[in-house]
Scaffold this motif. Structure first.
Motif, PDB file in Angstrom:
ATOM      1  N   LYS A   1       0.838  -1.207   0.000  1.00 11.45           N
ATOM      2  CA  LYS A   1       0.000   0.000   0.000  1.00 11.45           C
ATOM      3  C   LYS A   1       0.868   1.250   0.000  1.00 11.45           C
ATOM      4  O   LYS A   1       0.550   2.253  -0.676  1.00 11.45           O
TER       5      LYS A   1
ATOM      6  N   TRP B   1       2.009   2.134  -3.501  1.00 15.02           N
ATOM      7  CA  TRP B   1       0.937   2.792  -4.263  1.00 15.02           C
ATOM      8  C   TRP B   1       0.816   4.270  -3.884  1.00 15.02           C
ATOM      9  O   TRP B   1       0.727   5.134  -4.760  1.00 15.02           O
ATOM     10  N   THR B   2       0.795   4.546  -2.600  1.00 16.49           N
ATOM     11  CA  THR B   2       0.615   5.937  -2.178  1.00 16.49           C
ATOM     12  C   THR B   2       1.824   6.791  -2.558  1.00 16.49           C
ATOM     13  O   THR B   2       1.671   7.969  -2.901  1.00 16.49           O
TER      14      THR B   2
ATOM     15  N   GLY C   1       1.350   7.602  -6.149  1.00 16.44           N
ATOM     16  CA  GLY C   1       0.280   8.584  -6.300  1.00 16.44           C
ATOM     17  C   GLY C   1       0.757   9.986  -5.995  1.00 16.44           C
ATOM     18  O   GLY C   1       0.413  10.944  -6.704  1.00 16.44           O
TER      19      GLY C   1
ATOM     20  N   THR D   1      -4.208   0.370 -11.636  1.00 14.54           N
ATOM     21  CA  THR D   1      -3.361   1.572 -11.655  1.00 14.54           C
ATOM     22  C   THR D   1      -4.070   2.718 -12.374  1.00 14.54           C
ATOM     23  O   THR D   1      -3.910   3.884 -11.998  1.00 14.54           O
TER      24      THR D   1
ATOM     25  N   PHE E   1      -6.782   3.959  -9.942  1.00 14.78           N
ATOM     26  CA  PHE E   1      -6.166   4.682  -8.824  1.00 14.78           C
ATOM     27  C   PHE E   1      -5.693   6.060  -9.255  1.00 14.78           C
ATOM     28  O   PHE E   1      -5.855   7.043  -8.521  1.00 14.78           O
TER      29      PHE E   1
ATOM     30  N   PRO F   1      -7.607   8.190  -6.324  1.00 16.19           N
ATOM     31  CA  PRO F   1      -6.864   7.414  -5.310  1.00 16.19           C
ATOM     32  C   PRO F   1      -7.688   7.041  -4.090  1.00 16.19           C
ATOM     33  O   PRO F   1      -7.259   6.195  -3.295  1.00 16.19           O
TER      34      PRO F   1
ATOM     35  N   LEU G   1      -8.306   3.239  -3.396  1.00 13.68           N
ATOM     36  CA  LEU G   1      -7.175   2.345  -3.177  1.00 13.68           C
ATOM     37  C   LEU G   1      -7.521   1.134  -2.299  1.00 13.68           C
ATOM     38  O   LEU G   1      -7.173   0.000  -2.643  1.00 13.68           O
ATOM     39  N   ASP G   2      -8.173   1.353  -1.180  1.00 15.61           N
ATOM     40  CA  ASP G   2      -8.473   0.222  -0.287  1.00 15.61           C
ATOM     41  C   ASP G   2      -9.310  -0.847  -0.995  1.00 15.61           C
ATOM     42  O   ASP G   2      -9.044  -2.052  -0.864  1.00 15.61           O
TER      43      ASP G   2
ATOM     44  N   LEU H   1      -7.112  -2.730  -3.648  1.00 24.28           N
ATOM     45  CA  LEU H   1      -6.185  -3.689  -3.050  1.00 24.28           C
ATOM     46  C   LEU H   1      -6.930  -4.905  -2.499  1.00 24.28           C
ATOM     47  O   LEU H   1      -6.449  -6.042  -2.603  1.00 24.28           O
TER      48      LEU H   1
END
Length: 428
Positions: A222, A225-226, A229, A392, A395, A399, A402-403, A406
């Motif tokens: 995670k 990803w952040t 972003g 992707t 997201f 964003p 995201l949760d 995933l």
């Protein structure tokens, strides 16, 4: 009285006679070849790969031609940008090619588990390729690389200092980003996230994730990803996000040669250096770890490649495998290919005329002190790989999803019928 032998009239008659005779012989030769093939008298091997257009011409000249002349075997080549779909349809119909070239070990692992692939360890000398390229599966080797691409790279124009690159990396608008790629759109985003995870947490964590052993909802994944972003402005400026979503990956660097340039940095594999914008800009690269926030390693590189596999172990197909695995063929292909790639063969392949920047790519790819990890999404089972690429895109647009994204990837990855590779890094 007949004209002397050396007069223009005689030479014209002789030229016409020779031309007619040559044409007849050519037609006869073609007919004989076609007839022999039709009757099955000329050995033939079928090959499916993704090279079309200029790349196919290079491939035929540098790889197929020498094989046909040496072994007197005809190669029935099919080039398709949708080779995964073509292969799937052919396997289902019971008419797969003898040899195939694919980019994903995850896809090949599934075919191996289905009993579609034939072992290669007796055809490839041990030690010619490192572990990340010829990962054993159930005691056998089922694929090897024909060519390789180095990733974990950030390209920039000469004259942009290290401090300027550091400053640019913190500004989303300075990243050249194109997410488009037809049916496989989104893969540039997967490359980003994979590389960030590799640089922040190292090969061990990266390999656990690529093998399906580390959840997508873990703090490490995670966090990657952040980080991505934040770097590229996910969910931020509408114009910036739309630019990334609407731009094809191979056109992203066009912004570099605008006046003034609309972006400074591009996170992309080695092949991008052969596109006109970076050619004209005489692009240079540095390890992505220098620009990824929270990076803890500087010797880990993500790699990818075109992998060769054998479906029918005919004598002709086995000869083709030996030919494709040889250092000579790999050197010829990496030199001739339209894109910028290098051979992963253990024997040196760079010649005296090879540019310095390309020599540095080869040195990095074969550096025994570096860690090389295969592209994680390519190593994942196709359903997970495809969902990752789509995620992707979702997201980047929003964003806040995201949760849920995933959680969905964890659900897909937990299916029992999936084939996961056993290793992606040459060491961890």
């Amino acid at each position: 009285m007949s004209a002397p032998a050396g007069t223009p009239r005689t030479r014209r008659r002789l030229a016409r006679t020779v031309t007619v005779l040559a044409s007849c012989l050519a037609v006869l030769a073609a007919a004989v070849v076609l007839g022999a093939r039709a009757l099955g008298r000329e050995p033939t091997v079928t090959l499916l790969a993704n090279w079309t257009g200029a790349d196919e011409q290079y491939f035929r000249k540098a790889v197929i031609g020498p094989f046909e002349r040496k072994y007197h075997v005809h190669v029935d080549y099919q080039g398709s940008s949708a080779q995964s779909q073509v292969l799937s349809a052919d396997v289902e119909a019971g008419t797969p090619p003898d040899v195939v070239v694919l980019t994903g070990p995850g896809e090949l692992a599934a075919y191996a588990d289905q009993g579609q692939l034939r072992p290669l360890e007796k055809l490839i000398p041990q030690g010619d390729f490192s572990k990340s390229w010829v990962t054993p599966r159930k005691g056998h080797v089922y694929w090897f690389p024909l060519k390789a691409d180095l990733k974990s790279m950030v390209w920039y124009p000469p004259g942009v200092s290290a401090q300027q690159r550091q400053n640019a990396a913190k500004r989303p608008g300075q990243w050249c980003l194109g997410m488009g790629s037809g049916a496989t759109s989104g893969w540039p985003g997967t490359d980003w996230i994979e590389d960030i995870l590799l640089q922040q947490y190292g090969p061990g964590t990266y390999e656990r994730w690529a093998r399906g052993l580390l959840p997508w909802q873990s703090k490490e994944v995670k966090g990657a990803w952040t980080t991505w972003g934040t770097m590229v402005g996910a969910g931020g400026s509408r114009d910036l996000v739309l630019r990334a979503l609407r731009t094809e990956y191979q056109e992203a660097s066009e912004l570099v040669r605008m006046h003034p340039p609309q972006c400074t940095l591009e996170h992309q594999a080695s092949f991008i250096r052969n596109l006109d914008p970076w050619k004209e800009a005489r692009g240079r690269y540095e390890h992505s770890a220098r620009l990824v926030p929270g990076a803890t390693t500087d010797d880990a590189w993500e790699v990818s490649g075109d992998l060769v596999a054998l479906l029918h172990a005919t004598p002709q197909a086995q000869d083709l495998i030996r030919h494709l695995a040889s250092a000579e063929t790999q050197r010829a292909w990496s030199t001739k290919e339209a894109g910028l790639s290098v051979s992963a063969h253990a024997q040196p392949t760079a010649g005296d005329s090879t540019p310095d920047w390309r020599r540095s790519l080869a040195r990095t790819l074969l550096d025994p002190k570096a860690v090389h990890c295969f592209d994680a999404s390519d190593a994942m089972p196709p359903p997970v790989r495809d969902a990752f690429a789509q995620a992707t895109i979702d997201f980047l647009a929003d964003p806040r999803q995201l949760d849920d994204l995933l959680k969905n990837l964890d659900s897909l990855g937990s299916a029992e019928n999936l084939s996961w590779v056993t290793s992606v890094c040459d060491r961890t």
